[in-house]
Scaffold this motif. Structure first.
Motif, PDB file in Angstrom:
ATOM      1  N   VAL A 144      41.899  40.423  35.266  1.00 31.77           N
ATOM      2  CA  VAL A 144      41.801  38.891  35.647  1.00 31.77           C
ATOM      3  C   VAL A 144      42.335  38.165  34.537  1.00 31.77           C
ATOM      4  CG1 VAL A 144      40.262  37.057  36.335  1.00 31.77           C
ATOM      5  CG2 VAL A 144      39.974  39.291  37.365  1.00 31.77           C
ATOM      6  N   GLY A 145      41.825  38.452  33.222  1.00 29.03           N
ATOM      7  CA  GLY A 145      42.040  37.771  31.858  1.00 29.03           C
ATOM      8  C   GLY A 145      41.323  38.416  30.870  1.00 29.03           C
ATOM      9  N   GLY A 146      41.325  37.642  29.721  1.00 29.99           N
ATOM     10  CA  GLY A 146      40.762  38.167  28.370  1.00 29.99           C
ATOM     11  C   GLY A 146      40.577  36.978  27.752  1.00 29.99           C
ATOM     12  N   ASP A 147      39.336  37.176  27.066  1.00 26.50           N
ATOM     13  CA  ASP A 147      39.001  36.124  26.014  1.00 26.50           C
ATOM     14  C   ASP A 147      38.004  36.739  24.808  1.00 26.50           C
ATOM     15  OD1 ASP A 147      36.462  36.537  27.007  1.00 26.50           O
ATOM     16  OD2 ASP A 147      36.609  35.042  28.508  1.00 26.50           O
ATOM     17  N   ALA A 148      37.441  36.063  24.147  1.00 26.12           N
ATOM     18  CA  ALA A 148      36.646  36.635  22.911  1.00 26.12           C
ATOM     19  C   ALA A 148      35.689  37.468  23.380  1.00 26.12           C
ATOM     20  CB  ALA A 148      35.944  35.553  22.171  1.00 26.12           C
ATOM     21  N   ASP A 149      35.075  37.274  24.779  1.00 27.42           N
ATOM     22  CA  ASP A 149      34.008  38.211  25.096  1.00 27.42           C
ATOM     23  C   ASP A 149      34.662  39.499  25.444  1.00 27.42           C
ATOM     24  OD1 ASP A 149      32.227  36.517  24.842  1.00 27.42           O
ATOM     25  OD2 ASP A 149      32.344  35.556  26.842  1.00 27.42           O
ATOM     26  N   GLY A 150      35.883  39.843  25.899  1.00 28.93           N
ATOM     27  CA  GLY A 150      36.539  41.023  26.353  1.00 28.93           C
ATOM     28  C   GLY A 150      37.635  40.927  27.317  1.00 28.93           C
ATOM     29  N   LEU A 151      37.856  41.946  28.138  1.00 32.61           N
ATOM     30  CA  LEU A 151      38.847  42.088  28.905  1.00 32.61           C
ATOM     31  C   LEU A 151      37.923  41.770  30.420  1.00 32.61           C
ATOM     32  CD1 LEU A 151      41.940  42.744  29.669  1.00 32.61           C
ATOM     33  CD2 LEU A 151      41.073  44.927  30.038  1.00 32.61           C
ATOM     34  N   ARG A 152      38.354  40.889  30.892  1.00 33.98           N
ATOM     35  CA  ARG A 152      37.848  40.526  32.411  1.00 33.98           C
ATOM     36  C   ARG A 152      38.565  41.192  33.482  1.00 33.98           C
ATOM     37  NH1 ARG A 152      34.217  36.703  32.227  1.00 33.98           N
ATOM     38  NH2 ARG A 152      33.982  35.447  30.202  1.00 33.98           N
ATOM     39  N   LEU A 153      37.953  41.990  34.347  1.00 32.02           N
ATOM     40  CA  LEU A 153      38.450  42.645  35.288  1.00 32.02           C
ATOM     41  C   LEU A 153      37.642  42.369  36.778  1.00 32.02           C
ATOM     42  CD1 LEU A 153      38.082  46.137  33.931  1.00 32.02           C
ATOM     43  CD2 LEU A 153      39.858  44.609  33.613  1.00 32.02           C
ATOM     44  N   SER A 154      38.451  42.498  37.937  1.00 33.85           N
ATOM     45  CA  SER A 154      37.958  42.620  39.338  1.00 33.85           C
ATOM     46  C   SER A 154      37.902  43.882  39.828  1.00 33.85           C
ATOM     47  CB  SER A 154      38.573  41.504  40.053  1.00 33.85           C
ATOM     48  OG  SER A 154      38.026  41.307  41.447  1.00 33.85           O
ATOM     49  N   CYS A 155      36.595  44.285  39.833  1.00 33.81           N
ATOM     50  CA  CYS A 155      36.473  45.744  40.366  1.00 33.81           C
ATOM     51  C   CYS A 155      35.741  45.594  41.750  1.00 33.81           C
ATOM     52  CB  CYS A 155      36.053  46.650  39.391  1.00 33.81           C
ATOM     53  SG  CYS A 155      36.776  46.652  37.982  1.00 33.81           S
ATOM     54  N   ALA A 156      36.238  46.213  42.916  1.00 28.58           N
ATOM     55  CA  ALA A 156      35.603  46.111  44.264  1.00 28.58           C
ATOM     56  C   ALA A 156      34.973  45.031  44.522  1.00 28.58           C
ATOM     57  CB  ALA A 156      34.663  47.451  44.157  1.00 28.58           C
ATOM     58  N   GLY A 157      35.619  43.727  44.017  1.00 30.44           N
ATOM     59  CA  GLY A 157      35.022  42.399  44.578  1.00 30.44           C
ATOM     60  C   GLY A 157      34.001  42.084  43.521  1.00 30.44           C
ATOM     61  N   GLU A 158      33.802  42.712  42.480  1.00 29.33           N
ATOM     62  CA  GLU A 158      32.854  42.308  41.481  1.00 29.33           C
ATOM     63  C   GLU A 158      33.617  42.104  39.939  1.00 29.33           C
ATOM     64  OE1 GLU A 158      30.034  45.506  41.351  1.00 29.33           O
ATOM     65  OE2 GLU A 158      29.284  45.066  43.287  1.00 29.33           O
ATOM     66  N   THR A 159      33.097  41.114  39.317  1.00 31.54           N
ATOM     67  CA  THR A 159      33.393  40.774  38.154  1.00 31.54           C
ATOM     68  C   THR A 159      32.908  41.646  36.945  1.00 31.54           C
ATOM     69  OG1 THR A 159      33.898  38.530  38.924  1.00 31.54           O
ATOM     70  CG2 THR A 159      33.874  38.886  36.410  1.00 31.54           C
ATOM     71  N   VAL A 160      33.626  42.270  36.218  1.00 34.80           N
ATOM     72  CA  VAL A 160      33.188  43.151  35.045  1.00 34.80           C
ATOM     73  C   VAL A 160      33.883  42.416  33.959  1.00 34.80           C
ATOM     74  CG1 VAL A 160      33.289  45.412  34.183  1.00 34.80           C
ATOM     75  CG2 VAL A 160      33.095  44.891  36.683  1.00 34.80           C
ATOM     76  N   VAL A 161      33.165  42.318  32.674  1.00 31.54           N
ATOM     77  CA  VAL A 161      33.611  41.978  31.467  1.00 31.54           C
ATOM     78  C   VAL A 161      33.395  43.272  30.408  1.00 31.54           C
ATOM     79  CG1 VAL A 161      33.640  40.600  29.626  1.00 31.54           C
ATOM     80  CG2 VAL A 161      33.211  39.614  31.750  1.00 31.54           C
TER      81      VAL A 161
END
Length: 801
Positions: free
Chosen positions: A689-706
């Motif tokens: 999905v994107g990335g920022d200072a917290d880390g890499l943002r993912l969408s996995c099986a409809g859930e948000t994961v950082v």
């Protein structure tokens, strides 16, 4: 020194590898088919010869005569097939929750907390054992006698019957009620090693010629005293993932100089533990003692028996003596009664050595399963309702319902279509007021089964599998509020999903159906069995033809072989040409199938470069145009990560075509398909999905994961192409299986069955292995795994009729 992780090496391969001398830097170079990071490349093999299967043009799937490869021929060589065993990048697993990084970390910590509590319970069990081996003491008692007995038998001094002719232990009593653990509470993330410790380790590594980049990992594994531990025993470096014995030998020689030698007791002990760890990565929970000592000799240990004895005396491994039942012999309590009546009868035995964590987990699993089998399920006064539900259910679903009524443990086997039977059971139990739950191996399997339960698919999200062939582009949402709930097994055991736990710490449910049961390893199985309350019913359901679990053990296969509980085999075949093809593979036949709807297409290639080109063409153009399945709903599966047509090479080519970009977030761009591994053995497909200072943002099986920035390199890789182990538990509308010429050693019947079975509507096979494919299906079954579960269950549970 290379920092590549060590392949999951079967000790049979280690025995054949030849002696290894201290300080040698020779690498095996063979690609492990299912390793997660830094794998070595598969050695190139011969180009496929002419005469292979004829297929439709690669640019347009289908056409007249498109079919699977024909019967096995004389070509190809399957004798060198790689292990079908585990990989760290294993089957799909649970992802993070929608609250972002903090929630994701909490879930992972919850799982770790549950595992820590399990370890504490195992430690209590160990402390209760008689005559424990004190750390640092010389080997004595049973362990010393077993080693002496094996040497006497091997030298011919004594026959086996006289060596082990001693009073047999008393029969094991049914397992007592387990100590219930409280529900795990998420803990704050643990701090990493202190900077001073890391810097001290860095200096030691540099002094010994080892990569300084290993310092944080060494400090984390060895703790605050890591510097002193390495100087006192340089072979402790073998405890770091990816370090090989010859590399640890070189490090030790640089630090110890003249004091270093192949007969060093520390070296023998470290190599013994390392071999047991490698065996666990290949699926074994223990190794037979003669096999272990032979492998140690191959690794340049002058006195293998002394090395094993030193390891046992230091408490770094355990030794066991298991009686072996001859074919047709009685087992269980009846066998023990027969032993008392005829003590003179000889029984073969085997001496096993295993790591404590797996050995005790297997014992805990056996005790928990015996408790379920020997207990009577709670009678809820709904016998008439159960019988009415069974009478209205078709085929094997009725048998499954009736079996569950009177038994605490039931096994159910079948393919994708057979999932309708556990679904019918859950609906019936839910309708009778029982607290009935289902647990899948990962979110993809959870969503697919939820759709089957509710028969109400929702809008699709990217990187999800199709719930069935009839509706390939729809994925499952959450079940209806009044329907049976479905969770992931990891989330259930960690407390992140599911009904929670009662006052005694047991799961608050009456019936649990575990799907994808072949993916349950001994540690997960032990935690599951000990978490179930008395009177609960457990159904383990799965397809016995797929690849086994990533972790050690073969729980489902061992239970099927032990025959200690009812087994319901589904008679519901998977439909269509794909179902016919996969069913044939399951019995060792790769037959041609009629595919009028372009369900199966073979694309022959000459080399790995052409395989990559054809794969990109299929995913990006041919399959969307001819089959109607878009690229983001097509999954590529290949045997390994390395090599010219492994997941790395394929993902690089697919990203360049489908989502080109500079990789501005640690090598990833928004829209990239990824495979995220939150823990070893669990892989979750998703999207960046994107990335920022917290880390890499993912969408996995409809859930948000950082994913924190420091973990991205280790736990996230591109996911247009997966290995078969990573793909277990998922199904996609279209699948492209890539078989380059150097993939021959990795092919086996379970691998082909698993890879081909991931396709719901369309399967393209990029075929560069010629006759090695049908030969693997016909002649290369899964490699055996050494486990103790059947022997542990036999004294506690009578065999089912």
């Amino acid at each position: 020194m290379s920092t590549e992780p060590e392949p999951a090496e079967d000790t049979a391969d280690a025995v054949d590898a030849g002696a290894k001398t201290p300080g040698s830097t020779e690498e095996t170079g063979r690609e492990d088919a299912e390793r997660p990071e830094g794998e070595e490349a598969v050695p190139p093999s011969r180009r496929p010869e002419s005469g292979g299967p004829v297929a439709a043009d690669a640019g347009e799937p289908g056409g007249e005569g498109a079919a699977a490869a024909g019967p096995a021929g004389d070509g190809g060589d399957a004798d060198g097939a790689a292990d079908d065993g585990p990989a760290s990048d294993g089957p799909t697993g649970d992802g993070g929750d929608a609250d972002g990084a903090a929630a994701q970390v909490s879930e992972a910590e919850a799982e770790l907390a549950a595992q820590r509590l399990e370890r504490e319970r195992i430690e209590r069990r160990k402390a209760e054992k008689q005559a424990p081996i004190e750390s640092g003491a010389k080997l004595s008692g049973t362990a010393a006698e077993l080693l002496a007995a094996v040497r006497a038998v091997e030298s011919g001094e004594k026959p086996p019957a006289t060596v082990f002719d001693e009073p047999r232990p008393a029969p094991r009593r049914p397992s007592p009620e387990p100590v219930r653990r409280p529900e795990p509470v998420p803990a704050p993330p643990a701090a990493g090693p202190a900077p001073g410790t890391v810097e001290a380790v860095r200096r030691v590594l540099a002094e010994g010629g080892a990569p300084e980049a290993l310092a944080p990992q060494v400090a984390e594994v060895l703790g605050e005293t890591a510097e002193d531990a390495l100087r006192a025993d340089p072979w402790q470096l073998l405890r770091i993932a990816g370090v090989r014995p010859e590399q640890a030998d070189g490090f030790a020689r640089a630090l110890l100089e003249a004091e270093c030698g192949p007969d060093d007791e520390r070296r023998g002990r470290a190599l013994t533990v390392w071999l047991l760890e490698q065996a666990a990565m290949a699926g074994h929970t223990a190794l037979e003692l003669p096999r272990l000592t032979t492998t140690l000799a191959q690794r340049g240990v002058p006195d293998p028996d002394a090395a094993v004895q030193s390891t046992l005396s230091e408490g770094e491994a355990l030794v066991f003596q298991d009686a072996l039942d001859e074919p047709g012999a009685r087992s269980g309590p009846a066998a023990q009664e027969a032993e008392g009546a005829d003590e003179a009868e000889e029984r073969p035995v085997r001496v096993l050595v295993g790591l404590e964590r797996y050995a005790l987990a297997e014992e805990s699993l056996a005790d928990g399963l015996a408790r379920l089998v020997n207990s009577v399920p709670e009678q809820d006064g709904a016998a008439a309702g159960w019988e009415q539900a069974a009478a209205s259910a078709p085929g094997a679903a009725a048998d499954l319902i009736r079996a569950v009524v009177g038994h605490g443990l039931v096994l159910h086997t079948g393919g994708e279509a057979s999932l309708a039977e556990p679904a019918a059971l859950l609906r019936a139990a839910h309708g009778l007021g029982l607290r009935a739950w289902a647990a899948a191996h990962g979110p993809l399997g959870r969503d697919r089964f939820a759709a089957l339960l509710t028969d109400r698919p929702t809008a699709p999200h990217p990187a999800s599998p199709a719930p069935d062939a009839a509706s390939p582009d729809a994925t499952a949402g959450t079940p209806a509020p009044d329907g049976p709930p479905v969770v992931t097994l990891a989330g259930l055991l960690a407390g992140a999903e599911g009904p929670g736990r009662d006052a005694d710490g047991a799961l608050d449910l009456d019936l649990l159906v575990v799907l994808d049961a072949p993916q349950v390893d001994v540690e997960t199985g032990a935690l599951l069995a000990e978490s179930l309350p008395d009177g609960a019913r457990l159904v383990l359901a799965g397809d016995p033809g797929v690849l086994w679990s990533v972790g050690p053990g073969r729980v489902f296969a061992d239970l099927l072989a032990a025959r200690i509980c009812p087994q319901i085999a589904s008679r519901r075949p998977d439909p269509g040409p794909l179902g016919e093809l996969v069913s044939g593979i399951g019995v060792g036949e790769l037959a041609q199938v009629e595919a009028p709807g372009k369900e199966v297409v073979i694309v022959p290639v000459r080399d790995a470069g052409e395989a990559v080109h054809r794969t990109v063409q299929l995913v990006a153009d041919s399959v969307p145009r001819a089959i109607g399945v878009p690229a983001d709903r097509t999954q590529v599966i290949t045997p390994g990560h390395g090599g010219a047509a492994g997941t790395r090479a394929l993902n690089t080519a697919l990203k360049q075509r489908l989502n080109p970009g500079p990789g501005r977030f640690g090598g990833f761009d928004p829209g990239d398909r990824v495979a995220y591994s939150p823990a070893p053995g669990r892989t979750l497909p998703g999207l960046v999905v994107g990335g920022d200072a917290d880390g890499l943002r993912l969408s996995c099986a409809g859930e948000t994961v950082v994913v924190p920035r420091e973990r991205v390199e280790r736990s996230v890789r591109h996911g247009w192409a997966l290995t078969a182990h990573q793909a277990v538990g998922g199904r996609w509308p279209a699948v492209v299986v890539v078989l380059p010429g150097d993939a021959v050693p990795a092919l086996s019947r379970p691998w082909v069955y698993t890879a081909f079975g991931r396709a719901a509507r369309h399967l393209s096979v990029v075929h560069g292995v010629d006759q090695a494919l049908p030969r693997a299906v016909a002649e290369v079954p899964a490699k055996p795994r050494t486990t103790r579960l059947p022997a542990l269950l036999a004294p506690q549970v009578p065999a089912a009729d």
